[in-house]
Write a protein that holds these residues in place. Structure first.
Motif, PDB file in Angstrom:
ATOM      1  N   UNK A   1       5.703 -10.889   8.331  1.00 17.19           N
ATOM      2  CA  UNK A   1       4.784  -9.782   8.549  1.00 17.19           C
ATOM      3  C   UNK A   1       5.505  -8.452   8.335  1.00 17.19           C
ATOM      4  N   UNK A   2       6.745  -8.383   8.809  1.00 14.56           N
ATOM      5  CA  UNK A   2       7.551  -7.182   8.608  1.00 14.56           C
ATOM      6  C   UNK A   2       7.761  -6.921   7.112  1.00 14.56           C
ATOM      7  N   UNK A   3       7.931  -8.037   6.378  1.00 10.14           N
ATOM      8  CA  UNK A   3       8.083  -7.930   4.923  1.00 10.14           C
ATOM      9  C   UNK A   3       6.802  -7.364   4.291  1.00 10.14           C
ATOM     10  N   UNK A   4       5.650  -7.893   4.725  1.00 11.70           N
ATOM     11  CA  UNK A   4       4.372  -7.369   4.219  1.00 11.70           C
ATOM     12  C   UNK A   4       4.240  -5.892   4.581  1.00 11.70           C
ATOM     13  N   UNK A   5       4.671  -5.552   5.811  1.00 14.94           N
ATOM     14  CA  UNK A   5       4.634  -4.153   6.227  1.00 14.94           C
ATOM     15  C   UNK A   5       5.448  -3.290   5.289  1.00 14.94           C
ATOM     16  N   UNK A   6       6.604  -3.788   4.889  1.00 10.40           N
ATOM     17  CA  UNK A   6       7.443  -3.054   3.944  1.00 10.40           C
ATOM     18  C   UNK A   6       6.703  -2.879   2.622  1.00 10.40           C
ATOM     19  N   UNK A   7       6.092  -3.959   2.124  1.00 11.20           N
ATOM     20  CA  UNK A   7       5.342  -3.852   0.865  1.00 11.20           C
ATOM     21  C   UNK A   7       4.238  -2.813   0.999  1.00 11.20           C
ATOM     22  N   UNK A   8       3.578  -2.829   2.167  1.00 12.50           N
ATOM     23  CA  UNK A   8       2.434  -1.920   2.316  1.00 12.50           C
ATOM     24  C   UNK A   8       2.876  -0.456   2.337  1.00 12.50           C
ATOM     25  N   UNK A   9       4.153  -0.207   2.681  1.00 17.70           N
ATOM     26  CA  UNK A   9       4.601   1.190   2.576  1.00 17.70           C
ATOM     27  C   UNK A   9       4.684   1.616   1.108  1.00 17.70           C
ATOM     28  N   UNK A  10       4.978   0.647   0.200  1.00 13.04           N
ATOM     29  CA  UNK A  10       4.964   0.986  -1.231  1.00 13.04           C
ATOM     30  C   UNK A  10       3.547   1.252  -1.711  1.00 13.04           C
ATOM     31  N   UNK A  11       2.563   0.725  -0.962  1.00  8.14           N
ATOM     32  CA  UNK A  11       1.184   0.924  -1.391  1.00  8.14           C
ATOM     33  C   UNK A  11       0.779   2.391  -1.268  1.00  8.14           C
ATOM     34  N   UNK A  12       1.447   3.147  -0.385  1.00  9.19           N
ATOM     35  CA  UNK A  12       1.114   4.573  -0.262  1.00  9.19           C
ATOM     36  C   UNK A  12       1.350   5.298  -1.595  1.00  9.19           C
ATOM     37  N   UNK A  13       2.561   5.234  -2.153  1.00  8.10           N
ATOM     38  CA  UNK A  13       2.719   5.888  -3.466  1.00  8.10           C
ATOM     39  C   UNK A  13       1.830   5.281  -4.548  1.00  8.10           C
ATOM     40  N   UNK A  14       1.554   3.972  -4.445  1.00  8.59           N
ATOM     41  CA  UNK A  14       0.676   3.362  -5.462  1.00  8.59           C
ATOM     42  C   UNK A  14      -0.718   3.973  -5.379  1.00  8.59           C
ATOM     43  N   UNK A  15      -1.230   4.127  -4.149  1.00 11.74           N
ATOM     44  CA  UNK A  15      -2.544   4.760  -3.985  1.00 11.74           C
ATOM     45  C   UNK A  15      -2.493   6.208  -4.479  1.00 11.74           C
ATOM     46  N   UNK A  16      -1.375   6.888  -4.192  1.00  9.65           N
ATOM     47  CA  UNK A  16      -1.264   8.283  -4.631  1.00  9.65           C
ATOM     48  C   UNK A  16      -1.307   8.362  -6.155  1.00  9.65           C
ATOM     49  N   UNK A  17      -0.790   7.330  -6.819  1.00 13.02           N
ATOM     50  CA  UNK A  17      -0.815   7.333  -8.283  1.00 13.02           C
ATOM     51  C   UNK A  17      -2.207   7.060  -8.832  1.00 13.02           C
ATOM     52  N   UNK A  18      -3.025   6.311  -8.069  1.00 12.60           N
ATOM     53  CA  UNK A  18      -4.417   6.124  -8.495  1.00 12.60           C
ATOM     54  C   UNK A  18      -5.104   7.482  -8.563  1.00 12.60           C
ATOM     55  N   UNK A  19      -4.885   8.298  -7.533  1.00 11.47           N
ATOM     56  CA  UNK A  19      -5.495   9.631  -7.517  1.00 11.47           C
ATOM     57  C   UNK A  19      -4.933  10.493  -8.644  1.00 11.47           C
ATOM     58  N   UNK A  20      -3.618  10.515  -8.736  1.00  9.70           N
ATOM     59  CA  UNK A  20      -2.937  11.449  -9.622  1.00  9.70           C
ATOM     60  C   UNK A  20      -3.054  11.018 -11.083  1.00  9.70           C
TER      61      UNK A  20
END
Lengths: 248, 383
Positions: free
Chosen positions: B38-57
């Motif tokens: 779960x901690x590993x998934x949590x780490x992956x989900x922190x990468x999702x923040x910049x990924x979402x930011x790139x969808x916008x940008x």
């Protein structure tokens, strides 16, 4: 600096040179209110360049462009638009992925800042203006159509509508009937005659039949200079114009 | 209420997608994964923040930034600096020649705390720094680029160069930044042990809550007139300019907002993983973030999260058994997404997802349907 005038648009001594080539050469040009003025001329005469200079897309080398006595040559593009100058491009320049309604909404002249656009509400006042504009450009039944699906002529109208919704004092149209059918041309001529009331319209066009139908005044450009100007009849009978443009 | 439903959730379709995602990461993962995974998934989900930011940008704004790692890193380092200072109390560091400063400073013969570390003694100032500094930095870059009409591939290259510069700076200034090792050995947050399982659970849920909020706020932005303008600028920048808009301000805003989102992701990364290093700042992570967004679908906020999870699960699974092959696999995946599925996972779902939803929703599925579905499926695999 030149003095103020009564003209909507006063262009004086305007010159632009690209690497020594003078695309527009000491041009003087005046446009009255309520006037529908057509600029014609052979390819490379500098017609589109003149529009580019007025709307700020190209910066002039020297000279002055005054719109309602405001100097445009120092202003940025969006400031010129906000001052009341609207410009239609040669190829229809609309947002193909958005609907007709959204195209008009984006062009609606409120909420033009970042914060304004985030807070913008599609109020009944906005919708009313959009509907009114859409019926003027004969697209009232296509508000929810994606703009990319419109016919070529309708795209041209939509772009004219996007300018009309801003209610500009000066409207500039670069070849508005290019690629249109005969019927669409007639409708466009009607539209232009209607919208030229209360504002000045500057049109670039090649189709002489169309020019005859709409123009109050005609100016012939040739190699960046004015070759002839006047009403349609005078211009058509001018030997210099026949020589370089209309042909014998 | 209706406003929230239409604007934030994006109507029925948007709401369904959002609820499925929320169920997956809020309920299913915590129920079925042990805390290590779960901690590993949590780490992956922190990468999702910049990924979402790139969808916008990138997806909506058409501005490709190859430097989102910079903002992820700034957020991560901000949080790490605070945690490091807390871990470097005088008692903890009494064996150093200068007690009370982070260990790596002591190793590099620093005798006092540099001035720019001082604000990170305060949690409030740290959180403010995480929220403001990356956005302010993005504003400076954005104003310098967009006001001069620098765009497209030039912007991408410049952001990439900034990522390189920041990495070199961090590695080179070892005494101030911890160098190539980064800032490690982070243990407590205001006296609360962040290495325990319960802390990891709490951070996981905070992370998910923040990510879901980011999705909702982003949807609010995209459904406003600003959102339509963003698309309009991407497709016909000149038309927008000649409709009376100062285009550069809109680009600057979305760039700053994307920096802010990435920075939050970086801060959550540090909290969950327990360290921050320059390897999460430079070219490779920045490009990986673009791949996450592309694979998920660059026009889909939710897709970006699935893309991030898929690639990272793949990375973990493959790099354990074939560490050399993984990079080629990821590169191949990126190329095939760009060539064959330009809308990524989200596009696949839009095209073929109804086959799956139909099976669930149609209680009385007629038998004639099945051969058709099988046939279409085989057509797909053939294509």
């Amino acid at each position: 600096m030149n003095s103020n005038t009564d003209f909507t648009l006063a262009i004086e001594d305007l010159t632009v040179s690209f690497d020594g080539f003078k695309a527009v050469d000491s041009l003087n040009f005046y446009l009255d209110q309520n006037e529908l003025h057509v600029v014609i001329g052979p390819n490379g005469a500098g017609k589109t360049t003149v529009l580019d200079l007025i709307c700020g897309k190209t910066k002039s080398t020297s000279g002055s462009i005054k719109f309602l006595n405001e100097e445009l040559t120092k202003m940025s593009e969006h400031e010129i638009v906000r001052a009341g100058v609207g410009r239609k491009f040669q190829t229809p320049s609309i947002y193909e992925n958005l609907t007709v309604l959204e195209n008009l909404e984006i062009s609606y002249p409120y909420g033009r800042t970042v914060a304004g656009s985030l807070m913008f509400k599609r109020s009944s006042k906005v919708l009313e203006k959009i509907n009114q504009t859409a019926s003027e450009i004969m697209l009232q039944d296509d508000l929810d159509t994606e703009a990319g699906l419109l016919s070529h002529g309708q795209k041209q109208w939509l772009e004219i509508g996007m300018l009309l919704i801003q209610d500009p004092q000066l409207l500039m149209l670069d070849e508005p009937v290019a690629g249109m059918s005969v019927k669409e041309r007639e409708q466009t001529a009607e539209l232009l005659n209607k919208i030229s009331k209360g504002r000045s319209v500057l049109v670039i066009e090649h189709d002489m039949e169309f020019v005859e139908r709409i123009a109050h005044k005609v100016t012939v450009l040739h190699q960046g200079k004015i070759l002839a100007a006047g009403n349609m009849e005078e211009v058509q009978n001018d030997p210099k114009v026949i020589e370089v443009y209309l042909g014998h | 209420m209706n406003f929230v439903y239409e604007k934030m959730m994006g109507g029925k379709k948007g709401l369904t997608g959002f609820l499925i995602l929320a169920t997956l990461i809020l309920v299913i993962f915590p129920l079925f994964l042990d805390i290590f995974r779960l901690n590993l998934v949590g780490k992956y989900l922190t990468y999702a923040f910049p990924a979402v930011s790139l969808v916008l940008l990138w997806g909506y704004g058409g501005i490709l930034s190859l430097g989102q790692g910079v903002f992820f890193g700034l957020g991560g380092y901000g949080m790490a600096m605070f945690l490091k200072l807390e871990a470097s109390s005088v008692e903890n560091t009494k064996i150093q020649s200068t007690p009370g400063i982070p260990d790596f400073m002591d190793w590099n013969q620093l005798t006092s705390l540099p001035w720019f570390w001082e604000p990170f003694n305060s949690l409030t100032l740290t959180i403010l720094a995480i929220l403001i500094l990356p956005a302010a930095f993005a504003y400076i870059i954005g104003a310098a680029m967009f006001k001069r009409r620098v765009g497209g591939v030039y912007f991408a290259i410049i952001t990439q160069v900034i990522a390189v510069i920041l990495t070199i700076l961090i590695v080179g200034q070892q005494g101030f930044t911890g160098g190539i090792n980064g800032i490690t050995d982070l243990r407590t947050l205001n006296g609360w042990d962040i290495t325990t399982d319960s802390a990891k659970y709490i951070f996981y849920f905070i992370n998910v809550a923040l990510l879901l909020s980011v999705i909702l706020i982003s949807r609010l932005i995209l459904t406003s007139k600003f959102g339509s303008l963003l698309l309009a600028i991407r497709d016909k920048e000149d038309r927008v300019r000649f409709s009376g808009y100062d285009v550069s301000n809109f680009k600057i805003f979305i760039f700053c907002f994307s920096a802010l989102i990435s920075s939050i992701g970086g801060a959550m990364f540090t909290l969950q993983v327990g360290f921050m290093s320059p390897s999460f700042v430079g070219i490779v992570p920045s490009i990986e973030m673009v791949i996450f967004a592309a694979v998920g679908g660059r026009m889909s906020l939710i897709g970006a999260i699935y893309g991030t999870l898929l690639i990272n699960f793949g990375k973990t699974a493959f790099s354990e058994s074939f560490p050399e092959l993984w990079l080629f696999l990821m590169g191949g995946l990126f190329i095939s997404v760009v060539m064959f599925f330009p809308n990524g996972l989200a596009g696949l779902w839009d095209d073929y997802g109804h086959y799956i939803t139909d099976r669930f929703s149609k209680s009385k599925k007629t038998k004639e349907d099945s051969p058709e579905i099988v046939k279409k499926k085989s057509d797909e695999s053939a294509a």
